[in-house]
Structures are given as structure tokens and as C-alpha cells.
Design an enzyme around this catalytic site. Structure first.
Site, PDB file in Angstrom:
ATOM      1  N   ARG A 201       0.836  -1.209   0.000  1.00  0.00           N
ATOM      2  CA  ARG A 201       0.000   0.000   0.000  1.00  0.00           C
ATOM      3  C   ARG A 201       0.872   1.262   0.000  1.00  0.00           C
ATOM      4  NH1 ARG A 201      -0.773   4.667   2.428  1.00  0.00           N
ATOM      5  NH2 ARG A 201      -0.353   3.697   4.440  1.00  0.00           N
ATOM      6  N   ASP A 202       1.561   1.503   1.098  1.00  0.00           N
ATOM      7  CA  ASP A 202       2.317   2.754   1.228  1.00  0.00           C
ATOM      8  C   ASP A 202       3.450   2.821   0.213  1.00  0.00           C
ATOM      9  OD1 ASP A 202       2.690   5.194   2.309  1.00  0.00           O
ATOM     10  OD2 ASP A 202       3.468   4.533   4.245  1.00  0.00           O
TER      11      ASP A 202
ATOM     12  N   HIS B 163       8.822   6.782   8.599  1.00  0.00           N
ATOM     13  CA  HIS B 163       9.475   6.920   7.296  1.00  0.00           C
ATOM     14  C   HIS B 163      10.931   7.305   7.528  1.00  0.00           C
ATOM     15  CE1 HIS B 163       6.290   6.618   4.155  1.00  0.00           C
ATOM     16  NE2 HIS B 163       5.562   6.603   5.245  1.00  0.00           N
TER      17      HIS B 163
ATOM     18  N   CYS C 157       8.625   8.993  -3.052  1.00  0.00           N
ATOM     19  CA  CYS C 157       8.425   9.205  -4.480  1.00  0.00           C
ATOM     20  C   CYS C 157       9.771   9.147  -5.187  1.00  0.00           C
ATOM     21  CB  CYS C 157       7.770  10.560  -4.710  1.00  0.00           C
ATOM     22  SG  CYS C 157       7.664  10.955  -6.448  1.00  0.00           S
TER      23      CYS C 157
ATOM     24  N   ASN D  77       9.152   3.868   3.849  1.00  0.00           N
ATOM     25  CA  ASN D  77       9.022   3.389   5.216  1.00  0.00           C
ATOM     26  C   ASN D  77      10.319   2.716   5.630  1.00  0.00           C
ATOM     27  OD1 ASN D  77       5.886   3.329   5.995  1.00  0.00           O
ATOM     28  ND2 ASN D  77       6.138   3.029   3.809  1.00  0.00           N
TER      29      ASN D  77
HETATM   30 ZN    ZN Z   1       3.516   6.042   5.332  1.00  0.00          ZN
END
Ligand code: ZN
Length: 307
Positions: free
Chosen positions: A15-16, A209, A240, A249
Site C-alpha cells: 500500500r504505502d 518513514h 516518491c 518506510n
Molecule cells: Zn507512510
């Protein structure tokens, strides 16, 4: 370092991590990675999110992933949701665990939503009602409870207000998410000790993160304070790739490695996670932010000298 005997990791890379990638992975590849993560021993996995597909096209097939994987005994498969529509999508595809999110920045919330974070959380009440009625477990997260890019250091009172708003709508599983990577170990230890003491019935997750290289130190600080549940991302996926300095993360294999070498039980097979990260590296066509993936495990190198 004071250390727990065991911790629980939630793998959030699907997901992240993937939501920030330029490449859209085919559902079949995601499903194969998801099966691999289950096989590696994860008991909690964030599979995707029910955001609007136009806003986050990388997550558009989350419903399909839940349908195809079905229920996996002993494994909690969760999804991030923005609102009541997200609860409905979860119910429709058989997802049994959802997570709401609010930013701890009052200014940011006022500007975007014309609401304080506390008011946003109070507005989640219908989500809790719908989820509970359908047997879907619901949790909440607080982005930037340590510091935000909009307001600097987040006042503890603001975080308390949001936690209390979550508890008031019936959500007692709360994630503290350092999405901006601005938290410092001392601040993490202080806030974690504080909330553990002040809200003893709540269940906590920490999400760090590694934007400024402090994620591991922050995680250890949180463990020192007594926290035992952490989100991690295989290969350190996230951030990104087009923004210099952005990072993902904290990497799953780095955390499992720390735990393996320090005698903290995670139940995760690091070799299997590293294989999955290498496969992901090939699929995405770029390197990964994981130290152990590059350098190998300490114990393997130590063993090589003992032979
Ligand atoms: Zn996150």
C-alpha cells in the site's frame, strides 16, 4: 536499549510503497507478492487502499486483491480508507479490517477540509457504525503526530485531542504515523510513554518513514517506551522516486535483521522477505532503500568466519 521479547510487524509495502510508484503492477504480481508475504510469516498486512481510483490509480485493484486472496486464517489483511464509501467497498469485497487517517496539522485540515483534525475524526462516526454492523474491524491513524511540514512540531495537546476524538467514536486501535520523517528519538520516546500511560486501553501502532535516516532510531525509541507494533515496508519501499530526498518506510528486512540479531521475536523469515524485495526490485526496475538487502545479514558473515 530496553527491548521487548517480541514485536508485531505490519507489512505496508503493497500500500504505502506501491502507491508512490510510477509503474502499475498487474494484480497477479501483487497477489503473488501478497502470498509470498503471508508465507514469510506476516500476521498483519496492509493490502491496499479504497481511495478513489482516479486519485490513486495504483490502488484501483484493491477490491480485486481482497476477493482473490479471500480469508487467510490467522492473518489480518487491512486496507486504508478515506471515508464511508471505503467502508462500503471493504464490506463488498470481504475486507475485514480498515484504517482511517487524519493529519495532525490543524492548519492543514482547516485549509483543506475547513475542519480541525478533531472534527474530522468526529465525522468518522458513521464509518465506525457501518463497519461494526458488518463485522469489519476499524482502526485509525494520525499522520505527523510528531512534526508536520505545515506547522513544525505538533503540540502534544493536538495529538491528545485527536486520540480522544478517536476513542469517542469507538476507535481504540491507533497508529502514530511519522509520514514526514521529521520525528526524533527523544520526541518519540516522550510521546509514546505519554500516550501509553494516559490512554491504557488503546492499542498502538508506530509508522516511521526514513526520510532523514532516523526511522530505525525512532523505532528503537518507541520500543524503549514500550511499543510493540510497527509498520514496515519490504525493500524500504515508499516515498516518491522522482523527488530527491524522499524516502520510504523503514525497511522490513532491516527491522527483522535488527530483531534477529538482538533476540527480539518477529515471526518473520528474513530470507523470504529479501527474496520478495529482490523480485520487487526487478518488477519496478529500480533499487531499494534497504541496507540488509545491499550488505547481507551480519550473522551470515559471522558464520562464514567460524567455519
Ligand atoms: Zn507512510
Amino acid at each position: 536499549m530496553k527491548q521487548p521479547s517480541a514485536i508485531t510487524l505490519c507489512e505496508v509495502g503493497l500500500r504505502d510503497g506501491l502507491q508512490n510508484e510510477a509503474v502499475l503492477l498487474p494484480t497477479e504480481e501483487k497477489l503473488s507478492l501478497l502470498r509470498g508475504l503471508i508465507d514469510a510469516g506476516f500476521k498483519v498486512i496492509e493490502v491496499g487502499s479504497f481511495m478513489h481510483p482516479k486519485a490513486v490509480p495504483q490502488m484501483a485493484d484493491t477490491d480485486q486483491l481482497f476477493r482473490q486472496i479471500g480469508e487467510v486464517p490467522g492473518v489480518e489483511l487491512r486496507a486504508l480508507i478515506p471515508n464511508l464509501r471505503g467502508v462500503q467497498r471493504a464490506i463488498d469485497c470481504g475486507c475485514k479490517k480498515v484504517k482511517l487517517n487524519v493529519s495532525a496539522s490543524t492548519q492543514h485540515n482547516l485549509k483543506n477540509l475547513n475542519m480541525t483534525p478533531q472534527q474530522s475524526v468526529a465525522g468518522f462516526a458513521p464509518c465506525v457504525e457501518a463497519a461494526t454492523a458488518a463485522g469489519v474491524e476499524i482502526s485509525g491513524s494520525i499522520s505527523m503526530p510528531f512534526a508536520s511540514i505545515w506547522e513544525g512540531v505538533t503540540p502534544v495537546e493536538t495529538v491528545e485531542g485527536i486520540i480522544e476524538a478517536y476513542l469517542a467514536v469507538g476507535i481504540d486501535e491507533i497508529s502514530l504515523s511519522d509520514a514526514s520523517g521529521m520525528a526524533t528519538p527523544k520526541q518519540v520516546e516522550n510521546l509514546c510513554s505519554h500516550v501509553l500511560q494516559k490512554y491504557p486501553t488503546a492499542r498502538w501502532w508506530l509508522h516511521f518513514h526514513n526520510t532523514r535516516g532516523m526511522a530505525m532510531a525512532n523505532m528503537i525509541a518507541a520500543m524503549d517506551a514500550g511499543m510493540t507494533q510497527f509498520d514496515t515496508s519490504f525493500g524500504g519501499l515508499g516515498g516518491c522516486p522522482f523527488v530527491p530526498g524522499a524516502a520510504g518506510n523503514i525497511s522490513t528486512e532491516d527491522v527483522v535483521h535488527l530483531c534477529d540479531e538482538s533476540g527480539i521475536e518477529t515471526g518473520i523469515d528474513i530470507t523470504k522477505v529479501m527474496e520478495l524485495s529482490r523480485k520487487l526490485q526487478e518488477l519496478l526496475g529500480h533499487g531499494m532503500e534497504s541496507y540488509v538487502l545491499r550488505a547481507g545479514r551480519s550473522s551470515d558473515l559471522i558464520a562464514a568466519h567460524q567455519e
